[in-house]
Design an enzyme around this catalytic site. Structure first.
Site, PDB file in Angstrom:
ATOM      1  N   SER A   1       0.845  -1.078  -0.013  1.00  0.00           N
ATOM      2  CA  SER A   1       0.054  -0.204   0.009  1.00  0.00           C
ATOM      3  C   SER A   1       0.783   1.416  -0.192  1.00  0.00           C
ATOM      4  O   SER A   1       2.183   1.286   0.125  1.00  0.00           O
ATOM      5  CB  SER A   1      -0.923   0.029   1.213  1.00  0.00           C
ATOM      6  OG  SER A   1      -0.104   0.168   2.301  1.00  0.00           O
TER       7      SER A   1
ATOM      8  N   ASP B   1      -1.312  -1.688  -3.857  1.00  0.00           N
ATOM      9  CA  ASP B   1      -2.770  -1.705  -3.428  1.00  0.00           C
ATOM     10  C   ASP B   1      -3.163  -0.398  -3.233  1.00  0.00           C
ATOM     11  O   ASP B   1      -2.423   0.519  -2.798  1.00  0.00           O
ATOM     12  CB  ASP B   1      -2.491  -2.489  -1.913  1.00  0.00           C
ATOM     13  CG  ASP B   1      -3.925  -2.853  -1.370  1.00  0.00           C
ATOM     14  OD1 ASP B   1      -4.992  -2.972  -1.961  1.00  0.00           O
ATOM     15  OD2 ASP B   1      -3.931  -3.093  -0.286  1.00  0.00           O
TER      16      ASP B   1
ATOM     17  N   HIS C   1     -12.784  -2.716   4.856  1.00  0.00           N
ATOM     18  CA  HIS C   1     -11.311  -2.621   5.596  1.00  0.00           C
ATOM     19  C   HIS C   1     -11.192  -2.710   6.992  1.00  0.00           C
ATOM     20  O   HIS C   1     -12.371  -2.288   7.706  1.00  0.00           O
ATOM     21  CB  HIS C   1     -10.463  -1.665   4.961  1.00  0.00           C
ATOM     22  CG  HIS C   1     -10.152  -1.738   3.430  1.00  0.00           C
ATOM     23  ND1 HIS C   1     -10.830  -0.862   2.570  1.00  0.00           N
ATOM     24  CD2 HIS C   1      -9.530  -2.475   2.824  1.00  0.00           C
ATOM     25  CE1 HIS C   1     -10.571  -1.244   1.444  1.00  0.00           C
ATOM     26  NE2 HIS C   1      -9.510  -2.336   1.524  1.00  0.00           N
TER      27      HIS C   1
ATOM     28  N   HIS D   1     -11.863  -6.683  -1.947  1.00  0.00           N
ATOM     29  CA  HIS D   1     -11.119  -6.156  -0.917  1.00  0.00           C
ATOM     30  C   HIS D   1     -11.861  -6.304   0.513  1.00  0.00           C
ATOM     31  O   HIS D   1     -12.917  -6.874   0.548  1.00  0.00           O
ATOM     32  CB  HIS D   1     -10.888  -4.683  -1.349  1.00  0.00           C
ATOM     33  CG  HIS D   1      -9.877  -4.166  -1.970  1.00  0.00           C
ATOM     34  ND1 HIS D   1      -8.898  -3.558  -1.937  1.00  0.00           N
ATOM     35  CD2 HIS D   1      -9.954  -4.705  -3.475  1.00  0.00           C
ATOM     36  CE1 HIS D   1      -8.190  -3.486  -3.038  1.00  0.00           C
ATOM     37  NE2 HIS D   1      -8.754  -3.926  -4.105  1.00  0.00           N
ATOM     38  N   GLY D   2     -11.019  -5.999   1.569  1.00  0.00           N
ATOM     39  CA  GLY D   2     -11.780  -6.154   2.630  1.00  0.00           C
ATOM     40  C   GLY D   2     -12.243  -7.358   3.025  1.00  0.00           C
ATOM     41  O   GLY D   2     -13.249  -7.683   3.661  1.00  0.00           O
TER      42      GLY D   2
ATOM     43  N   SER E   1     -11.217  -9.862   5.248  1.00  0.00           N
ATOM     44  CA  SER E   1     -10.666 -10.630   6.440  1.00  0.00           C
ATOM     45  C   SER E   1     -11.669 -11.358   7.095  1.00  0.00           C
ATOM     46  O   SER E   1     -12.728 -10.523   7.141  1.00  0.00           O
ATOM     47  CB  SER E   1      -9.778  -9.613   7.236  1.00  0.00           C
ATOM     48  OG  SER E   1      -8.328  -9.489   6.930  1.00  0.00           O
TER      49      SER E   1
ATOM     50  N   ASN F   1      -8.397  -9.967  -1.121  1.00  0.00           N
ATOM     51  CA  ASN F   1      -7.366  -9.234  -0.275  1.00  0.00           C
ATOM     52  C   ASN F   1      -7.308  -9.472   1.124  1.00  0.00           C
ATOM     53  O   ASN F   1      -8.615  -9.335   1.758  1.00  0.00           O
ATOM     54  CB  ASN F   1      -7.582  -7.856  -0.408  1.00  0.00           C
ATOM     55  CG  ASN F   1      -6.893  -7.317  -1.913  1.00  0.00           C
ATOM     56  OD1 ASN F   1      -6.831  -8.133  -2.818  1.00  0.00           O
ATOM     57  ND2 ASN F   1      -7.230  -6.243  -2.008  1.00  0.00           N
TER      58      ASN F   1
ATOM     59  N   ASP G   1      -5.619  -8.470   4.811  1.00  0.00           N
ATOM     60  CA  ASP G   1      -4.467  -7.702   5.572  1.00  0.00           C
ATOM     61  C   ASP G   1      -4.818  -7.810   6.898  1.00  0.00           C
ATOM     62  O   ASP G   1      -3.889  -8.370   7.846  1.00  0.00           O
ATOM     63  CB  ASP G   1      -4.218  -6.394   5.021  1.00  0.00           C
ATOM     64  CG  ASP G   1      -3.292  -5.539   5.877  1.00  0.00           C
ATOM     65  OD1 ASP G   1      -2.319  -6.344   6.372  1.00  0.00           O
ATOM     66  OD2 ASP G   1      -3.116  -4.375   5.452  1.00  0.00           O
TER      67      ASP G   1
HETATM   68  P1  13P Z   1      -8.912  -6.309   5.457  1.00  0.00           P
HETATM   69  O1  13P Z   1      -8.795  -5.062   6.132  1.00  0.00           O
HETATM   70  O2  13P Z   1     -10.207  -7.049   5.179  1.00  0.00           O
HETATM   71  O3  13P Z   1      -7.831  -7.269   5.481  1.00  0.00           O
HETATM   72  O4  13P Z   1      -8.782  -6.022   3.623  1.00  0.00           O
HETATM   73  C1  13P Z   1      -7.467  -5.643   3.228  1.00  0.00           C
HETATM   74  C2  13P Z   1      -7.532  -4.883   1.810  1.00  0.00           C
HETATM   75  O5  13P Z   1      -8.621  -4.955   1.293  1.00  0.00           O
HETATM   76  C3  13P Z   1      -6.338  -4.543   1.306  1.00  0.00           C
HETATM   77  O6  13P Z   1      -6.512  -3.732   0.078  1.00  0.00           O
HETATM   78  O1  G3H Z   2      -6.508  -1.381   2.249  1.00  0.00           O
HETATM   79  C1  G3H Z   2      -5.924  -1.497   3.251  1.00  0.00           C
HETATM   80  C2  G3H Z   2      -4.691  -2.511   3.380  1.00  0.00           C
HETATM   81  O2  G3H Z   2      -5.217  -3.050   4.425  1.00  0.00           O
HETATM   82  C3  G3H Z   2      -3.625  -1.638   3.578  1.00  0.00           C
HETATM   83  O3  G3H Z   2      -3.671  -0.841   4.862  1.00  0.00           O
HETATM   84  O4  G3H Z   2      -2.875   1.648   4.282  1.00  0.00           O
HETATM   85  O5  G3H Z   2      -2.711   0.778   6.364  1.00  0.00           O
HETATM   86  O6  G3H Z   2      -0.884   0.044   4.882  1.00  0.00           O
HETATM   87  P1  G3H Z   2      -2.714   0.402   5.005  1.00  0.00           P
HETATM   88 ZN    ZN Z   3      -8.282  -3.000   0.311  1.00  0.00          ZN
END
Ligand code: 13P
Ligand code: G3H
Ligand code: ZN
Length: 332
Positions: A68, A105, A201, A234-235, A237, A277, A279
């Site tokens: 990112s 990202d 996210h 995305h998002g 988790s 995705n 994170d």
């Molecule tokens: P999470 O916060 O759900 O892990 O999503 C990560 C993400 O979309 C990174 O681009």
């Molecule tokens: O989209 C969000 C990812 O989890 C990256 O997060 O911008 O804190 O590195 P960050």
């Molecule tokens: Zn994302």
């Protein structure tokens, strides 16, 4: 030949192929045909990268390493690029010649995407989803036109995820409108499309008392209009309650954290969703392991003694996702 960003003013050619990386085109084609999704794991430091590579080699999975803008600021972009090159060599050393992509990202400008294309990324996301439709189309198209000659693949986004995306915050989801997707993909030429169907996210994806459910019906509508086209979530988790519990039992304070049920992601991965995705789950796994060590052994001050267990926990989490949610095991 094209310049890398930063070598005392000298120009130096760096392509992602020289770093041993691949773009996402073939990965996605195989994933759609095979009914699985490629893990897109974010990394900011060495332990995260080691865990990702170990997990993907052990499971035989292709992988997208995501960086990112925040990661670029935190870790230094030059270091991250060569860490990705190191990851390719590390994977081989571990006995797995797996396909590895390096992906930007949430790129938030043409200039940022250009700089990544110029410096060894094999894939970039241009995220203009918060802007009016026509501006989203125009900037995304410009990025595609720049990236195409280098064969760097481009992800665009339509719809807005609730919560925080980089510096932009949205109260509510703005779901992707299925009637816009064909026009967007045709006009921009993107290689994949990130959509908003209720994922978000961070660790608080659903309000307490509401049902943790994403809009698979919208996904279905989108797939009907873009048959065989790579879709990105995305998002995604799942915010495992057992990790939240360890964190809270060891001095943390994560109240009402809720994620996307794995079963729903499993269903999405079987369809045209070919990049998922993740994170936040990794952040939780690391934090839980570190908190536990420091709480149980207050005299410990060797970072390897808490980062080592954190790396191990992260590797297990990534393997679990690959084997039990995404289905990318054995697809390298
Ligand atoms: P999470 O916060 O759900 O892990 O999503 C990560 C993400 O979309 C990174 O681009
Ligand atoms: O989209 C969000 C990812 O989890 C990256 O997060 O911008 O804190 O590195 P960050
Ligand atoms: Zn994302």
């Amino acid at each position: 030949m094209r310049p890398s960003s930063n070598l005392k003013g000298q120009e130096m050619a760096i392509t992602y192929r020289e770093l041993g990386l691949v773009n996402t085109r073939e990965m996605f084609a195989k994933a759609i045909g095979g009914g699985y999704a490629i893990p897109a794991y974010n990394f900011n430091n060495m332990e995260q990268l080691q865990a990702i590579i170990m997990a993907c080699v052990e499971t035989g999975s292709p992988v997208i390493l995501q960086v990112s803008s925040g990661a670029r600021k935190y870790a230094n972009e030059t270091l991250l690029r060569y860490m990705a090159q190191g990851a390719v060599e590390y994977a081989k050393e571990l006995g797995g010649d797996i396909p590895i992509a390096l992906h930007l990202d949430h790129g938030n400008s043409f200039e940022l995407c250009k700089s990544c294309v110029d410096s060894g990324f094999s894939s970039v996301m241009i995220d203009m989803s918060h802007e009016p439709y026509d501006e989203n189309v125009a900037v995304t198209k410009k990025v595609v036109e720049y990236a195409r000659p280098f064969d760097v693949t481009v992800e665009g986004e339509l719809g807005v995820l609730a919560g925080k995306e980089d510096d932009v915050e949205a109260e509510e989801h703005v779901y992707t409108q299925p009637e816009e997707v064909e026009d967007f993909v045709t006009k921009t030429g993107v290689d994949s499309l990130a959509i908003a169907i209720g994922t978000s996210h961070g660790a608080y994806k659903f309000k307490p008392g509401t049902k943790a459910e994403i809009r698979l019906d919208i996904l279905e509508e989108i797939i009907k209009r873009l048959p065989g086209f790579p879709i990105v979530l995305h998002g995604s988790s799942s915010i495992p309650p057992e990790l939240v519990k360890i964190i809270n039992e060891n001095g943390g304070a994560l109240k009402d954290a809720v994620g996307i049920p794995e079963e729903q992601l499993r269903m999405a991965a079987k369809s045209a969703v070919c990049k998922i995705n993740i994170d936040s789950d990794g952040r939780l796994a690391m934090t839980a392991a570190i908190r536990k060590v420091l709480n149980e052994k207050p005299s410990e001050f060797d970072p390897r003694k808490y980062l080592g267990p954190a790396r191990e926990a992260l590797k297990e989490l990534y393997k679990h996702k690959i084997n039990n949610v995404l289905g990318s095991n054995g697809k390298a």
